[in-house]
Design a protein around this motif. Structure first.
Motif, PDB file in Angstrom:
ATOM      1  N   TYR A  89       1.277  -1.689  -2.307  1.00 57.89           N
ATOM      2  CA  TYR A  89       0.718  -0.327  -2.582  1.00 57.89           C
ATOM      3  C   TYR A  89       0.906   0.724  -1.434  1.00 57.89           C
ATOM      4  O   TYR A  89       0.882   0.392  -0.118  1.00 57.89           O
ATOM      5  CB  TYR A  89      -0.710  -0.398  -2.823  1.00 57.89           C
ATOM      6  N   LYS A 132      -0.768  -6.342 -11.528  1.00 56.87           N
ATOM      7  CA  LYS A 132      -0.943  -6.069  -9.857  1.00 56.87           C
ATOM      8  C   LYS A 132       0.408  -5.910  -9.328  1.00 56.87           C
ATOM      9  O   LYS A 132       1.105  -6.788  -9.116  1.00 56.87           O
ATOM     10  CB  LYS A 132      -1.913  -7.084  -9.255  1.00 56.87           C
ATOM     11  N   THR A 189       5.941  -7.545  -8.013  1.00 58.40           N
ATOM     12  CA  THR A 189       4.775  -8.122  -8.155  1.00 58.40           C
ATOM     13  C   THR A 189       4.892  -9.296  -7.200  1.00 58.40           C
ATOM     14  O   THR A 189       5.703  -9.661  -6.505  1.00 58.40           O
ATOM     15  CB  THR A 189       4.693  -8.737  -9.634  1.00 58.40           C
ATOM     16  N   ASP A 248      -4.836  -0.412  -8.439  1.00 62.53           N
ATOM     17  CA  ASP A 248      -4.464  -1.813  -8.803  1.00 62.53           C
ATOM     18  C   ASP A 248      -5.192  -2.499  -9.817  1.00 62.53           C
ATOM     19  O   ASP A 248      -5.319  -3.645 -10.446  1.00 62.53           O
ATOM     20  CB  ASP A 248      -4.730  -2.903  -7.737  1.00 62.53           C
ATOM     21  N   ARG A 249      -5.828  -1.485 -10.734  1.00 64.04           N
ATOM     22  CA  ARG A 249      -6.666  -1.833 -12.011  1.00 64.04           C
ATOM     23  C   ARG A 249      -6.546  -0.708 -12.892  1.00 64.04           C
ATOM     24  O   ARG A 249      -6.337   0.375 -12.657  1.00 64.04           O
ATOM     25  CB  ARG A 249      -8.155  -2.335 -11.708  1.00 64.04           C
TER      26      ARG A 249
END
Length: 456
Positions: free
Chosen positions: A254, A250, A371, A196-197
């Motif tokens: 996930y 983000k 999202t 997520d980054r």
């Protein structure tokens, strides 16, 4: 995870280097034969005609800035900026993109790196062929050579532009060529080591690599030498080359599972993938939807409902494009239309594919990410045509292996790859048991309306 990311980036760079060297060897060998054949003049004319057709066709494509002002026009199916403009017209949320760098063709050529010609018999033969046929080569290329001549470039000034472009890009953003994402991002995302980054991989105190950029010391520069970027620039329209920066969005969900790409390697293990979807459009209709990372998807009530939302959202964009007659074009398909090959003329599957992916219709792929604000357009691209283009994702293998005239059947919803299919290995793309993996639209509707399974 850090060592794995470093290893993957190193392998990606070595793959780019090998691909470039292999391509130059093949080109040299072909050229060596070309300049020694008795029908040299005819071959040169054919080469020039293809180049001229490419230039003429792509010159007719409307620019992203003018797309919203025009109707009945073709555009570059690979350029993400066009799809963002169509998303705006259709009131579809999208991941923002900011233009940060524009390079001329000559600057791009100078900065992307030059591959040394391989030594050996092919190069020697090429040199002899050029010497023996110097008069013919000069005559037949006269008036055509301007297609390939680059203006002189101050490489130091051009290189500084790569740094200047990054000065106002916020930390945590990614950079990509307007026509494609870079190899390093594809490799890291495919292996599930992004999460997520923004992936920023440090190799030393003076070198750090991020998605689409490189940091030297305390300054970042745009990476323009990536093989996917270089190839996309060569295959696209002439003129300026644009790079864009995008925020790292983000995902709302996930998924963690074993990475099939790293199976039976020293790097095998689990990865993390965001919830992303691909819509397949043929002749103005969304015919299929696929979970993007097919080894992590599941056919359940929640995913079925989202797949239906993806279809509805993508169709809104397609309807706008069809109404305004905005036609996505892809050069591999356009070149295929010109080929006078008896095998293709008699191949019904190929001809049907050419009809579906016609010049004046909307056939494409549209990618979305889940999202916390809902579905957002991530990017768009060419359709899954008989001549390549969009990857079939979880539909890989449906309809058999990709061969001349045969392409994946992208109808319904593909929640995950069939068990026997390894998406990275086309040799495994055989049709088989689709149960629980690829569902018809009726089955998806029924599943979406069912009672969700209780959470554990």
């Amino acid at each position: 995870m850090g060592k794995l990311r470093q290893a993957l980036l190193w392998l990606s760079a070595k793959s780019d280097e090998k691909q470039a060297n292999d391509s130059s060897r093949k080109l040299t060998a072909v050229a060596a034969k070309l300049f020694r054949l008795p029908n040299l003049a005819e071959n040169l004319k054919g080469f020039a005609e293809v180049a001229k057709f490419h230039e003429t066709e792509t010159a007719s494509w409307v620019s992203p800035a003018d797309l919203s002002k025009r109707e009945g026009v073709p555009f570059d199916a690979c350029d993400i900026r066009h799809w963002i403009e169509i998303a705006k017209m259709a009131d579809v949320p999208f991941v923002d993109a900011r233009e940060i760098l524009t390079l001329t063709e000559s600057e791009m050529s100078a900065l992307s790196g030059k591959v040394k010609l391989p030594e050996g018999r092919a190069l020697t033969a090429l040199a002899h062929g050029l010497q023996e046929n110097a008069d013919v080569v000069s005559k037949e290329l006269e008036g055509v050579v301007n297609l390939f001549v680059s203006e002189s470039v101050n490489e130091d000034e051009a290189f500084e532009k790569l740094y200047d472009a990054m000065d106002d890009v916020p930390e945590g953003w990614m950079v990509r060529f307007a026509r494609t994402g870079g190899s390093e991002l594809k490799v890291l995302a495919g292996a599930g080591v992004v999460a997520d980054r923004t992936p920023e991989i440090r190799f030393s105190n003076d070198l750090e690599v991020g998605p689409g950029w490189v940091r030297n010391g305390n300054r970042r520069r745009v990476n323009v030498s990536d093989m996917r970027t270089v190839s996309a620039a060569a295959e696209g329209p002439g003129g300026d080359m644009t790079f864009i920066a995008r925020p790292w969005v983000k995902a709302a969900r996930y998924f963690v599972t074993n990475d099939p790409h790293r199976q039976n390697t020293p790097f095998q293990g689990k990865g993390v993938w965001p919830a992303e979807w691909r819509a397949f459009v043929e002749d103005g209709v969304v015919v299929g939807v696929s979970y993007y990372y097919g080894w992590t998807g599941e056919a359940n009530q929640e995913n079925a409902a989202i797949a239906l939302e993806v279809r509805e959202t993508a169709q809104r964009m397609v309807d706008v494009a069809m109404e305004r007659q905005l036609w996505p074009r892809y050069m591999d398909v356009e070149h295929a239309r010109r080929v006078r090959n008896p095998r293709l003329a008699e191949n019904e599957q190929f001809q049907e594919g050419m009809r579906i992916f016609g010049r004046e219709t909307v056939s494409c792929t549209l990618d979305f990410i889940e999202t916390e604000q809902g579905l957002m357009l991530l990017e768009g691209g060419p359709g899954a045509s008989p001549m390549g283009g969009g990857h079939p994702c979880s539909f890989a293998g449906c309809g058999g292996k990709p061969t001349l005239g045969n392409r994946a059947q992208t109808n319904g919803v593909a929640f995950r790859n069939m068990p026997h299919v390894l998406v990275g290995d086309p040799n495994t793309w055989e049709d088989g048991d689709r149960s629980g993996c690829i569902l018809t639209w009726d089955e998806v509707h029924e599943l979406a309306m069912s009672t969700p399974a209780p959470s554990l």
